[in-house]
Design a protein around this motif. Sequence first.
Motif, PDB file in Angstrom:
ATOM      1  N   LEU A 261      16.298  52.373 -17.184  1.00  0.00           N
ATOM      2  CA  LEU A 261      16.122  51.552 -18.382  1.00  0.00           C
ATOM      3  C   LEU A 261      16.117  50.090 -17.944  1.00  0.00           C
ATOM      4  O   LEU A 261      17.020  49.647 -17.229  1.00  0.00           O
ATOM      5  N   ILE A 262      15.075  49.365 -18.366  1.00  0.00           N
ATOM      6  CA  ILE A 262      14.948  47.952 -17.968  1.00  0.00           C
ATOM      7  C   ILE A 262      14.572  47.114 -19.174  1.00  0.00           C
ATOM      8  O   ILE A 262      13.616  47.434 -19.893  1.00  0.00           O
ATOM      9  N   PHE A 263      15.306  46.044 -19.392  1.00  0.00           N
ATOM     10  CA  PHE A 263      14.860  45.064 -20.398  1.00  0.00           C
ATOM     11  C   PHE A 263      15.308  43.674 -19.991  1.00  0.00           C
ATOM     12  O   PHE A 263      16.216  43.516 -19.183  1.00  0.00           O
ATOM     13  N   ARG A 264      14.607  42.702 -20.541  1.00  0.00           N
ATOM     14  CA  ARG A 264      14.904  41.298 -20.247  1.00  0.00           C
ATOM     15  C   ARG A 264      15.187  40.541 -21.538  1.00  0.00           C
ATOM     16  O   ARG A 264      14.571  40.822 -22.574  1.00  0.00           O
ATOM     17  N   VAL A 265      16.091  39.582 -21.445  1.00  0.00           N
ATOM     18  CA  VAL A 265      16.553  38.846 -22.611  1.00  0.00           C
ATOM     19  C   VAL A 265      16.418  37.352 -22.354  1.00  0.00           C
ATOM     20  O   VAL A 265      16.846  36.863 -21.306  1.00  0.00           O
ATOM     21  N   ALA A 266      15.819  36.651 -23.329  1.00  0.00           N
ATOM     22  CA  ALA A 266      15.641  35.195 -23.207  1.00  0.00           C
ATOM     23  C   ALA A 266      16.763  34.452 -23.917  1.00  0.00           C
ATOM     24  O   ALA A 266      17.018  34.704 -25.098  1.00  0.00           O
ATOM     25  N   PHE A 267      17.424  33.560 -23.185  1.00  0.00           N
ATOM     26  CA  PHE A 267      18.439  32.685 -23.776  1.00  0.00           C
ATOM     27  C   PHE A 267      17.893  31.268 -23.857  1.00  0.00           C
ATOM     28  O   PHE A 267      17.442  30.708 -22.857  1.00  0.00           O
ATOM     29  N   LYS A 268      17.964  30.686 -25.016  1.00  0.00           N
ATOM     30  CA  LYS A 268      17.531  29.297 -25.175  1.00  0.00           C
ATOM     31  C   LYS A 268      18.574  28.373 -24.538  1.00  0.00           C
ATOM     32  O   LYS A 268      19.711  28.805 -24.278  1.00  0.00           O
ATOM     33  N   PRO A 269      18.218  27.119 -24.321  1.00  0.00           N
ATOM     34  CA  PRO A 269      19.251  26.157 -23.904  1.00  0.00           C
ATOM     35  C   PRO A 269      20.246  25.983 -25.046  1.00  0.00           C
ATOM     36  O   PRO A 269      19.866  25.975 -26.213  1.00  0.00           O
ATOM     37  N   ALA A 270      21.533  25.867 -24.707  1.00  0.00           N
ATOM     38  CA  ALA A 270      22.553  25.707 -25.748  1.00  0.00           C
ATOM     39  C   ALA A 270      22.252  24.479 -26.590  1.00  0.00           C
ATOM     40  O   ALA A 270      21.756  23.462 -26.089  1.00  0.00           O
ATOM     41  N   SER A 271      22.549  24.568 -27.873  1.00  0.00           N
ATOM     42  CA  SER A 271      22.298  23.457 -28.790  1.00  0.00           C
ATOM     43  C   SER A 271      23.243  22.295 -28.525  1.00  0.00           C
ATOM     44  O   SER A 271      22.897  21.145 -28.756  1.00  0.00           O
ATOM     45  N   SER A 272      24.442  22.616 -28.049  1.00  0.00           N
ATOM     46  CA  SER A 272      25.430  21.562 -27.812  1.00  0.00           C
ATOM     47  C   SER A 272      25.173  20.888 -26.465  1.00  0.00           C
ATOM     48  O   SER A 272      25.777  21.232 -25.451  1.00  0.00           O
ATOM     49  N   THR A 273      24.276  19.913 -26.482  1.00  0.00           N
ATOM     50  CA  THR A 273      23.962  19.164 -25.263  1.00  0.00           C
ATOM     51  C   THR A 273      24.829  17.915 -25.219  1.00  0.00           C
ATOM     52  O   THR A 273      25.214  17.388 -26.263  1.00  0.00           O
ATOM     53  N   PRO A 274      25.167  17.454 -24.014  1.00  0.00           N
ATOM     54  CA  PRO A 274      26.011  16.242 -23.933  1.00  0.00           C
ATOM     55  C   PRO A 274      25.273  14.976 -24.359  1.00  0.00           C
ATOM     56  O   PRO A 274      25.904  13.944 -24.577  1.00  0.00           O
ATOM     57  N   LYS A 275      23.961  15.052 -24.517  1.00  0.00           N
ATOM     58  CA  LYS A 275      23.171  13.852 -24.829  1.00  0.00           C
ATOM     59  C   LYS A 275      23.329  13.422 -26.291  1.00  0.00           C
ATOM     60  O   LYS A 275      23.570  14.241 -27.173  1.00  0.00           O
ATOM     61  N   GLU A 276      23.121  12.151 -26.513  1.00  0.00           N
ATOM     62  CA  GLU A 276      23.153  11.631 -27.881  1.00  0.00           C
ATOM     63  C   GLU A 276      21.988  12.218 -28.673  1.00  0.00           C
ATOM     64  O   GLU A 276      20.880  12.347 -28.163  1.00  0.00           O
ATOM     65  N   GLN A 277      22.257  12.590 -29.936  1.00  0.00           N
ATOM     66  CA  GLN A 277      21.207  13.154 -30.785  1.00  0.00           C
ATOM     67  C   GLN A 277      21.259  12.481 -32.157  1.00  0.00           C
ATOM     68  O   GLN A 277      22.167  11.719 -32.462  1.00  0.00           O
ATOM     69  N   ILE A 278      20.265  12.833 -32.965  1.00  0.00           N
ATOM     70  CA  ILE A 278      20.212  12.305 -34.339  1.00  0.00           C
ATOM     71  C   ILE A 278      20.238  13.461 -35.309  1.00  0.00           C
ATOM     72  O   ILE A 278      19.607  14.489 -35.087  1.00  0.00           O
ATOM     73  N   SER A 279      21.024  13.334 -36.385  1.00  0.00           N
ATOM     74  CA  SER A 279      20.975  14.343 -37.436  1.00  0.00           C
ATOM     75  C   SER A 279      21.279  13.675 -38.776  1.00  0.00           C
ATOM     76  O   SER A 279      21.614  12.481 -38.834  1.00  0.00           O
ATOM     77  N   LEU A 280      21.156  14.468 -39.831  1.00  0.00           N
ATOM     78  CA  LEU A 280      21.356  13.949 -41.179  1.00  0.00           C
ATOM     79  C   LEU A 280      22.803  14.178 -41.590  1.00  0.00           C
ATOM     80  O   LEU A 280      23.263  15.326 -41.634  1.00  0.00           O
ATOM     81  N   ASN A 281      23.536  13.133 -41.895  1.00  0.00           N
ATOM     82  CA  ASN A 281      24.888  13.253 -42.436  1.00  0.00           C
ATOM     83  C   ASN A 281      24.762  13.672 -43.896  1.00  0.00           C
ATOM     84  O   ASN A 281      24.156  12.975 -44.702  1.00  0.00           O
ATOM     85  N   TRP A 282      25.301  14.853 -44.216  1.00  0.00           N
ATOM     86  CA  TRP A 282      25.042  15.344 -45.579  1.00  0.00           C
ATOM     87  C   TRP A 282      25.941  14.696 -46.634  1.00  0.00           C
ATOM     88  O   TRP A 282      25.769  14.953 -47.809  1.00  0.00           O
ATOM     89  N   GLU A 283      26.868  13.860 -46.174  1.00  0.00           N
ATOM     90  CA  GLU A 283      27.661  13.115 -47.153  1.00  0.00           C
ATOM     91  C   GLU A 283      26.958  11.785 -47.467  1.00  0.00           C
ATOM     92  O   GLU A 283      26.693  11.479 -48.617  1.00  0.00           O
ATOM     93  N   THR A 284      26.615  11.079 -46.416  1.00  0.00           N
ATOM     94  CA  THR A 284      25.941   9.789 -46.628  1.00  0.00           C
ATOM     95  C   THR A 284      24.451   9.973 -46.902  1.00  0.00           C
ATOM     96  O   THR A 284      23.783   9.061 -47.354  1.00  0.00           O
ATOM     97  N   GLN A 285      23.930  11.166 -46.585  1.00  0.00           N
ATOM     98  CA  GLN A 285      22.499  11.459 -46.707  1.00  0.00           C
ATOM     99  C   GLN A 285      21.642  10.533 -45.843  1.00  0.00           C
ATOM    100  O   GLN A 285      20.481  10.282 -46.155  1.00  0.00           O
ATOM    101  N   LYS A 286      22.242  10.027 -44.776  1.00  0.00           N
ATOM    102  CA  LYS A 286      21.507   9.179 -43.846  1.00  0.00           C
ATOM    103  C   LYS A 286      21.453   9.801 -42.461  1.00  0.00           C
ATOM    104  O   LYS A 286      22.366  10.525 -42.067  1.00  0.00           O
ATOM    105  N   LEU A 287      20.391   9.474 -41.732  1.00  0.00           N
ATOM    106  CA  LEU A 287      20.303   9.919 -40.343  1.00  0.00           C
ATOM    107  C   LEU A 287      21.318   9.136 -39.520  1.00  0.00           C
ATOM    108  O   LEU A 287      21.504   7.940 -39.714  1.00  0.00           O
ATOM    109  N   GLU A 288      21.965   9.839 -38.579  1.00  0.00           N
ATOM    110  CA  GLU A 288      23.002   9.185 -37.768  1.00  0.00           C
ATOM    111  C   GLU A 288      22.856   9.611 -36.319  1.00  0.00           C
ATOM    112  O   GLU A 288      22.545  10.759 -36.033  1.00  0.00           O
TER     113      GLU A 288
END
Lengths: 331, 331, 331, 331
Positions: A261-288
């Motif tokens: 039995l043989i199968f292969r599984v793809a793992f994405k890069p982890a979402s938690s990267t040490p680099k600075e990122q931008i996302s939407l603060n759902w309290e302020t509703q602003k990108l941060e």
Amino acid sequence: MNSFGKILRVHIFGESHGSCVGVVIDGVSAGLPISEEDFLIDLERRKGNHQKGTTPRKEKDFPIFKSGIFNGKATGFPITILFENENVRSEDYEKQKNIPRPSHVDWAAHQKFGGFEDYRGSGHFSARLTLGFVAAGVIAKKMMPNIKIEANIISIAGENDIEKGLQKAIEAKDTVGGIIECKVNGLPVGLGEPYFDSLESLLAHIIFAIPAVRGIEFGTGFKATTMFGTEHNDAIENMQGKTKTNHAGGIVGGISNGNELIFRVAFKPASSTPKEQISLNWETQKLEKFSIKGRHDLCVALRAPVIIEAVTALVLADCMLLEQKIPRVIK
Amino acid sequence: MNSFGKILRVHIFGESHGSCVGVVIDGVSAGLPISEEDFLIDLERRKGNHQKGTTPRKEKDFPIFKSGIFNGKATGFPITILFENENVRSEDYEKQKNIPRPSHVDWAAHQKFGGFEDYRGSGHFSARLTLGFVAAGVIAKKMMPNIKIEANIISIAGENDIEKGLQKAIEAKDTVGGIIECKVNGLPVGLGEPYFDSLESLLAHIIFAIPAVRGIEFGTGFKATTMFGTEHNDAIENMQGKTKTNHAGGIVGGISNGNELIFRVAFKPASSTPKEQISLNWETQKLEKFSIKGRHDLCVALRAPVIIEAVTALVLADCMLLEQKIPRVIK
Amino acid sequence: MNSFGKILRVHIFGESHGSCVGVVIDGVSAGLPISEEDFLIDLERRKGNHQKGTTPRKEKDFPIFKSGIFNGKATGFPITILFENENVRSEDYEKQKNIPRPSHVDWAAHQKFGGFEDYRGSGHFSARLTLGFVAAGVIAKKMMPNIKIEANIISIAGENDIEKGLQKAIEAKDTVGGIIECKVNGLPVGLGEPYFDSLESLLAHIIFAIPAVRGIEFGTGFKATTMFGTEHNDAIENMQGKTKTNHAGGIVGGISNGNELIFRVAFKPASSTPKEQISLNWETQKLEKFSIKGRHDLCVALRAPVIIEAVTALVLADCMLLEQKIPRVIK
Amino acid sequence: MNSFGKILRVHIFGESHGSCVGVVIDGVSAGLPISEEDFLIDLERRKGNHQKGTTPRKEKDFPIFKSGIFNGKATGFPITILFENENVRSEDYEKQKNIPRPSHVDWAAHQKFGGFEDYRGSGHFSARLTLGFVAAGVIAKKMMPNIKIEANIISIAGENDIEKGLQKAIEAKDTVGGIIECKVNGLPVGLGEPYFDSLESLLAHIIFAIPAVRGIEFGTGFKATTMFGTEHNDAIENMQGKTKTNHAGGIVGGISNGNELIFRVAFKPASSTPKEQISLNWETQKLEKFSIKGRHDLCVALRAPVIIEAVTALVLADCMLLEQKIPRVIK
């Protein structure tokens, strides 16, 4: 919804920053010898301790038996195993709880669970829950002493050389993905069913229960789409069903055919990267702009082989019980 | 084992050369209008009629309602739909019943079912069973009028141009595989669960119930293994959870995030190629040359888009019921 | 919701005045010989033909095999059996569809299914659905040739003499109830589990699936509540676990103990009495006098022994499969 | 096998003399407030503290939350609750482990689990496992604030006066049984399904999961077998479905009809009587006199009302979720 299996049934629970994570394993054959030592190697492998690129969070991760084991053997009743959470830094998460981390479940979970989810360290979504998978897998493996399951990393960050792939991550100070290949030998013919309970269905189901998995392929997989039928077909060579080639990866019509039995599984890069990122603060509703503190892996695939082996063992042991190839009592 | 689903439950049955194939669909919302006409387009798509490379076996494939529909509406009780088998040439199979066709389930099924399986036209393993998938899918789609599911072939025989891929098959007089991409729009946030009932788990489970499927990948899939985290991460842009990119393919942490759901499925070349092959005759225990007569497709992927849509709809409708986003009674 | 069982799984469907009623039975051991003749005795017993007090509606009730049987043997795939509805007088019901019959499900079903239920002849609620139980039971019984299941009427209308009880009904021109006792011999020790899957739980679950059942008791049952422990306790006498008395009725701690399994089932008088009754017309919202036409039994318990045997066999065969005491393939 | 439920799912585990007993409850609506205090009254009722005839073993029985609760509210993920075992006297059992106690599961469990079961204090079979039922029931009750479930003892040792019944036990120095009646008010119409998931089926299933239960009857129950149809039928009186009488006990055709749900449960006298008994020593293969030491109840029915309420609440809450009458998130 946190359950899997028909005869061998696994239920997981716990949160990353709560009191523990754990697992209940029901349907284990009575008489199976089980000791804490049985778990240590696989738990250690899950930590990925000896490799670069794994998180500095180091729990003792010692399995605490709470039920189902008596005089060193499975009783046939539910086995409960806890892993205490000892090394928790919740304040890392408290500060950023209104900023859904990109490609994390934060935003979707917040919608689905109405904001009542435990957001600390991803709560129930934490990869720490896979401790329960590994523990259950250790038991499942012990139920099938003649079946050998082995998963290995075959590429990291697109490189077939693990060191080289990790080096890319370290240099970029960013996370990377990878591919794991799992091979199983010693399987009997006849596990799995046509259609809904095909062996591929059962394996794919539980493989996608592992965080960060984005794809699975059996045998020749996606590459088979470029082949002719006569190239891909595996001719049977002997009365044991051994085939000349093994493009099928050991499963035909949903059923194991006795080949590897043989199968292969793809793992994405982890979402938690040490680099600075931008996302939407759902309290302020602003990108941060923000950075993920916490402690995280540069390559989650490094810890994955033992997890893949574990869930594979769970599926196979369940099929073996259904096919009466594992007894309910082991004398 | 021939069942799927939690609230919306599907049971399939039948054999290729028996009296019929069929499906029981339980848990359909009472009041849903259902007529024979609803099925015709998708059943026609499943035949792949208008494309080269599909089998000349042409059944009428008309859905016969046996239960659960009253005055043109679902009653809320099990809906049974039969498809009679009308155009059967069993003698094609009778001659070769001791020669397991390469990469077919013949050999494994013979071992598992002790030789009691109906071998004619692959019996219960026949792709004809997918009529039940398509019929159930038609109903599931009708339960979600605001969700658009669309599957398309994106490559055949490694070619992005379908015509060119088929031409390769016709020239080689051999079967070829292909890749189908499925996109779903209009999904609410929050379908699926962490771990065992992740949306990927449920979808992969049922996708691998389709004969000839060898792989599945979500979003960027296997290619994600070559990306850095910051490249792959999808930043949330607005309060509806819309992301700038969609590498995740609409699922994070096992849960739909409201963006387009995207996955791709690999179909191998059909095992039943018109070319002469060699296999082991299990009676004589000798290798034999043989050709598959019967009537078969040069490219099974041609019929697959509607089947993929159908099983996708089944999973999504079941999740929608669980999340109380489809009512049990439709007024 | 119309499904039962873990390994041996039964799905029922159909309506009293639709095209058919039927059953899908999955998980039957491959190789089990099955012919139409196998069903005739039990189907005949279900009609209660030779006894006073049973309905004059007489269908042929011949089992039509639609799948899962090949060359006279179970293939191991789902077995579908239909019973066509041939003798239908729907007009009897049409007239009174707005008057919920007392103690019938009419009113509750109308609320639950929004008026979309098939009200003719009680639709899916009709006792005609128990044809599927009996058919499945015939197969389950055949899977356990060494286990003897026998249900008998032990009282009708409070009388231990069946004739006398029926006479009461005929004289009063009213329906009556009764008690059935079921005894099973030849059971191995060890069927059933503690708690949720206790043998009593599984049996009670399916027994209450039979229309008109109002109570069940195992062994000494309700009378045990008046006994002292020392009176009720069954002392083990030999190494086979044979007990001196059998107040437990063959089950201790949820598990069969090898002694005779005994339970009793209470059937209420059928709701469809020939006498004039009063109910609320939900259209006019006024109380109305009305009589039930249709064709009904004076004592439904007369047909019940074979139904009880059937569902008992289903539970026991499923437990036997789980305990690996029935093989998956019968050679 | 130690699991119950469709959407609200309960898994129990633990042994009487192991480290703990516990329960995992999955599917609880996110946002439900849950505190330790919520459990105290029902846990106290389960001890039967203030009544004669209950065991002197007094654990603190304090619920320890291990997962699924965050900031005093359900997160929507599995809730795990442990009860530590603190007051264990295993030596009482060690001496007699080869003498199966009459009407206890000792002998059958020994056969089924091959002697690997934890025999101390009945191990997993101990009524101490019902702590998990009660804890889960507390949560289920909280999910249905408008539904009132109340179970009461209606007879002990055949006496309608509890004191008198207990006096019989004390005088005889023997155990006695009893009958509990459970009434539920405030139920919506439409819970339960025809046949396999009838409300009676679901309730009976879980009621028989309680140790020592030997019978259950709904509404008029066994007495209905002596009535005529016109006597037993409940005429609908108003547009809310209120019936003039309630012989059906609130369920018709497997479905709640909005009237009071009523059922009665028979508890046998506990097998562990203080009196000297005789059993077969399976080591010496000889009959032996022996007395049960340990600490046991003269009447287990005294503790039962709260357990019956708990499991009833579990069934009803699960049905309510399925009917979308409880939201998945409580705001």
